[in-house]
Design a protein around this motif. Structure first.
Motif, mmCIF file in Angstrom:
data_model
loop_
_atom_site.group_PDB
_atom_site.id
_atom_site.type_symbol
_atom_site.label_atom_id
_atom_site.label_comp_id
_atom_site.label_asym_id
_atom_site.label_seq_id
_atom_site.Cartn_x
_atom_site.Cartn_y
_atom_site.Cartn_z
ATOM 1 N N THR A 66 0.859 -1.172 0.000
ATOM 2 C CA THR A 66 0.000 0.000 0.000
ATOM 3 C C THR A 66 0.898 1.226 0.000
ATOM 4 O O THR A 66 1.810 1.330 0.828
ATOM 5 N N ALA A 67 0.658 2.133 -0.934
ATOM 6 C CA ALA A 67 1.426 3.372 -1.022
ATOM 7 C C ALA A 67 0.510 4.536 -0.684
ATOM 8 O O ALA A 67 -0.588 4.652 -1.234
ATOM 9 N N ILE A 68 0.955 5.377 0.227
ATOM 10 C CA ILE A 68 0.226 6.594 0.583
ATOM 11 C C ILE A 68 0.713 7.676 -0.371
ATOM 12 O O ILE A 68 1.926 7.910 -0.482
ATOM 13 N N VAL A 69 -0.221 8.308 -1.076
ATOM 14 C CA VAL A 69 0.150 9.272 -2.123
ATOM 15 C C VAL A 69 -0.524 10.615 -1.883
ATOM 16 O O VAL A 69 -1.523 10.719 -1.177
ATOM 17 N N GLU A 70 0.050 11.634 -2.512
ATOM 18 C CA GLU A 70 -0.544 12.966 -2.456
ATOM 19 C C GLU A 70 -1.826 13.033 -3.270
ATOM 20 O O GLU A 70 -2.749 13.752 -2.917
ATOM 21 N N SER A 71 -1.883 12.277 -4.398
ATOM 22 C CA SER A 71 -2.982 12.450 -5.338
ATOM 23 C C SER A 71 -3.321 11.159 -6.070
ATOM 24 O O SER A 71 -2.482 10.620 -6.791
ATOM 25 N N ILE A 72 -4.553 10.701 -5.899
ATOM 26 C CA ILE A 72 -5.039 9.552 -6.675
ATOM 27 C C ILE A 72 -5.069 9.902 -8.159
ATOM 28 O O ILE A 72 -4.744 9.073 -9.003
ATOM 29 N N GLU A 73 -5.428 11.139 -8.487
ATOM 30 C CA GLU A 73 -5.457 11.551 -9.893
ATOM 31 C C GLU A 73 -4.072 11.449 -10.519
ATOM 32 O O GLU A 73 -3.931 11.081 -11.687
ATOM 33 N N VAL A 93 -13.034 5.292 0.826
ATOM 34 C CA VAL A 93 -12.745 4.334 1.892
ATOM 35 C C VAL A 93 -12.675 5.102 3.212
ATOM 36 O O VAL A 93 -12.656 6.331 3.204
ATOM 37 N N PRO A 94 -12.646 4.415 4.360
ATOM 38 C CA PRO A 94 -12.671 5.132 5.638
ATOM 39 C C PRO A 94 -11.559 6.179 5.802
ATOM 40 O O PRO A 94 -11.752 7.179 6.490
ATOM 41 N N THR A 95 -10.409 5.972 5.167
ATOM 42 C CA THR A 95 -9.290 6.899 5.335
ATOM 43 C C THR A 95 -9.227 7.975 4.263
ATOM 44 O O THR A 95 -8.430 8.901 4.369
ATOM 45 N N GLY A 96 -10.021 7.863 3.217
ATOM 46 C CA GLY A 96 -9.992 8.832 2.113
ATOM 47 C C GLY A 96 -10.429 8.199 0.810
ATOM 48 O O GLY A 96 -11.576 7.817 0.652
ATOM 49 N N ARG A 97 -9.483 8.089 -0.120
ATOM 50 C CA ARG A 97 -9.761 7.460 -1.418
ATOM 51 C C ARG A 97 -8.665 6.458 -1.714
ATOM 52 O O ARG A 97 -7.507 6.663 -1.352
ATOM 53 N N ASN A 98 -9.046 5.345 -2.408
ATOM 54 C CA ASN A 98 -8.024 4.382 -2.807
ATOM 55 C C ASN A 98 -8.211 3.954 -4.250
ATOM 56 O O ASN A 98 -9.247 4.211 -4.867
ATOM 57 N N LEU A 99 -7.190 3.296 -4.738
ATOM 58 C CA LEU A 99 -7.122 2.846 -6.120
ATOM 59 C C LEU A 99 -6.147 1.685 -6.140
ATOM 60 O O LEU A 99 -5.094 1.748 -5.502
ATOM 61 N N THR A 100 -6.484 0.616 -6.838
ATOM 62 C CA THR A 100 -5.568 -0.516 -6.970
ATOM 63 C C THR A 100 -5.158 -0.630 -8.426
ATOM 64 O O THR A 100 -6.010 -0.672 -9.316
ATOM 65 N N VAL A 101 -3.841 -0.671 -8.652
ATOM 66 C CA VAL A 101 -3.280 -0.645 -10.002
ATOM 67 C C VAL A 101 -2.237 -1.747 -10.151
ATOM 68 O O VAL A 101 -1.469 -2.008 -9.222
ATOM 69 N N ARG A 102 -2.233 -2.354 -11.320
ATOM 70 C CA ARG A 102 -1.156 -3.262 -11.688
ATOM 71 C C ARG A 102 -0.309 -2.534 -12.727
ATOM 72 O O ARG A 102 -0.676 -2.456 -13.899
ATOM 73 N N PRO A 103 0.832 -1.967 -12.311
ATOM 74 C CA PRO A 103 1.684 -1.282 -13.282
ATOM 75 C C PRO A 103 2.375 -2.301 -14.181
ATOM 76 O O PRO A 103 2.380 -3.497 -13.880
ATOM 77 N N PRO A 104 2.961 -1.853 -15.287
ATOM 78 C CA PRO A 104 3.724 -2.776 -16.116
ATOM 79 C C PRO A 104 4.764 -3.499 -15.258
ATOM 80 O O PRO A 104 5.402 -2.900 -14.403
ATOM 81 N N GLY A 105 4.898 -4.790 -15.451
ATOM 82 C CA GLY A 105 5.830 -5.580 -14.662
ATOM 83 C C GLY A 105 5.139 -6.548 -13.728
ATOM 84 O O GLY A 105 5.743 -7.493 -13.250
ATOM 85 N N ALA A 107 3.387 -6.206 -10.559
ATOM 86 C CA ALA A 107 3.052 -6.016 -9.148
ATOM 87 C C ALA A 107 1.674 -5.369 -9.034
ATOM 88 O O ALA A 107 1.262 -4.622 -9.916
ATOM 89 N N THR A 108 0.968 -5.647 -7.966
ATOM 90 C CA THR A 108 -0.321 -5.006 -7.714
ATOM 91 C C THR A 108 -0.174 -4.139 -6.472
ATOM 92 O O THR A 108 0.235 -4.619 -5.415
ATOM 93 N N ILE A 109 -0.501 -2.859 -6.604
ATOM 94 C CA ILE A 109 -0.294 -1.896 -5.530
ATOM 95 C C ILE A 109 -1.589 -1.141 -5.263
ATOM 96 O O ILE A 109 -2.255 -0.699 -6.189
ATOM 97 N N GLU A 110 -1.911 -1.007 -3.981
ATOM 98 C CA GLU A 110 -3.014 -0.145 -3.573
ATOM 99 C C GLU A 110 -2.429 1.224 -3.278
ATOM 100 O O GLU A 110 -1.421 1.348 -2.566
ATOM 101 N N TYR A 111 -3.060 2.265 -3.795
ATOM 102 C CA TYR A 111 -2.667 3.647 -3.528
ATOM 103 C C TYR A 111 -3.773 4.293 -2.718
ATOM 104 O O TYR A 111 -4.949 4.117 -3.022
ATOM 105 N N VAL A 112 -3.398 5.032 -1.679
ATOM 106 C CA VAL A 112 -4.366 5.691 -0.800
ATOM 107 C C VAL A 112 -4.008 7.164 -0.689
ATOM 108 O O VAL A 112 -2.854 7.511 -0.425
#
Length: 126
Positions: A66-73, A93-105, A107-112
């Motif tokens: 899970t990566a905490i980010v400045e901007s989901i956009e 989500v309870p903490t804000g907004r999330n997004l799950t992405v599989r980047p090239p390569g 891995a699957t990462i949740e961004y919050v």
């Protein structure tokens, strides 16, 4: 777009049983503890603990971090530019907004993106 922190995901069956170990390992108290769907979650140090039954955890086990980010956009723009696959979200989500992405390569990462900056885990990368 900046990644503010990265949390290692740890899948467990009982949060109350596991939490003291992670408090001792990190020397930190949990920053967040909340329920989401059929799960209990807590952040402590560089860990995101996800607790629930095998059935409740099954849809989340394929997510590597899970990566905490400045901007989901910002994450969406990067995923689009580099050919990442959006698997889920953006969601409220309870903490804000999330997004799950599989980047090239592969891995699957949740961004919050947290709705309250003071709720964020430590700014140290795990």
């Amino acid at each position: 777009m900046t990644v503010l922190a990265t949390l290692a995901r740890v899948y467990i069956d009982d949060l109350d049983v596991a939490l003291p170990t992670f408090v001792e390992l990190t020397g930190e108290q949990p920053r967040l503890r909340f329920g989401y769907r059929d799960l209990e979650l807590a952040t402590v140090g560089g860990y995101l603990l996800l607790a629930g039954s095998e059935e409740a955890l099954a849809p989340y086990r394929g997510t590597h971090a899970t990566a905490i980010v400045e901007s989901i956009e910002g994450v969406l723009r990067i995923a689009e530019q580099l050919g990442g696959e959006v698997l889920d979200g953006p969601n409220e989500v309870p903490t804000g907004r999330n997004l799950t992405v599989r980047p090239p390569g592969g891995a699957t990462i949740e961004y919050v993106q947290f709705k309250q900056p003071h709720d964020q885990p430590s700014h140290e990368r795990a």
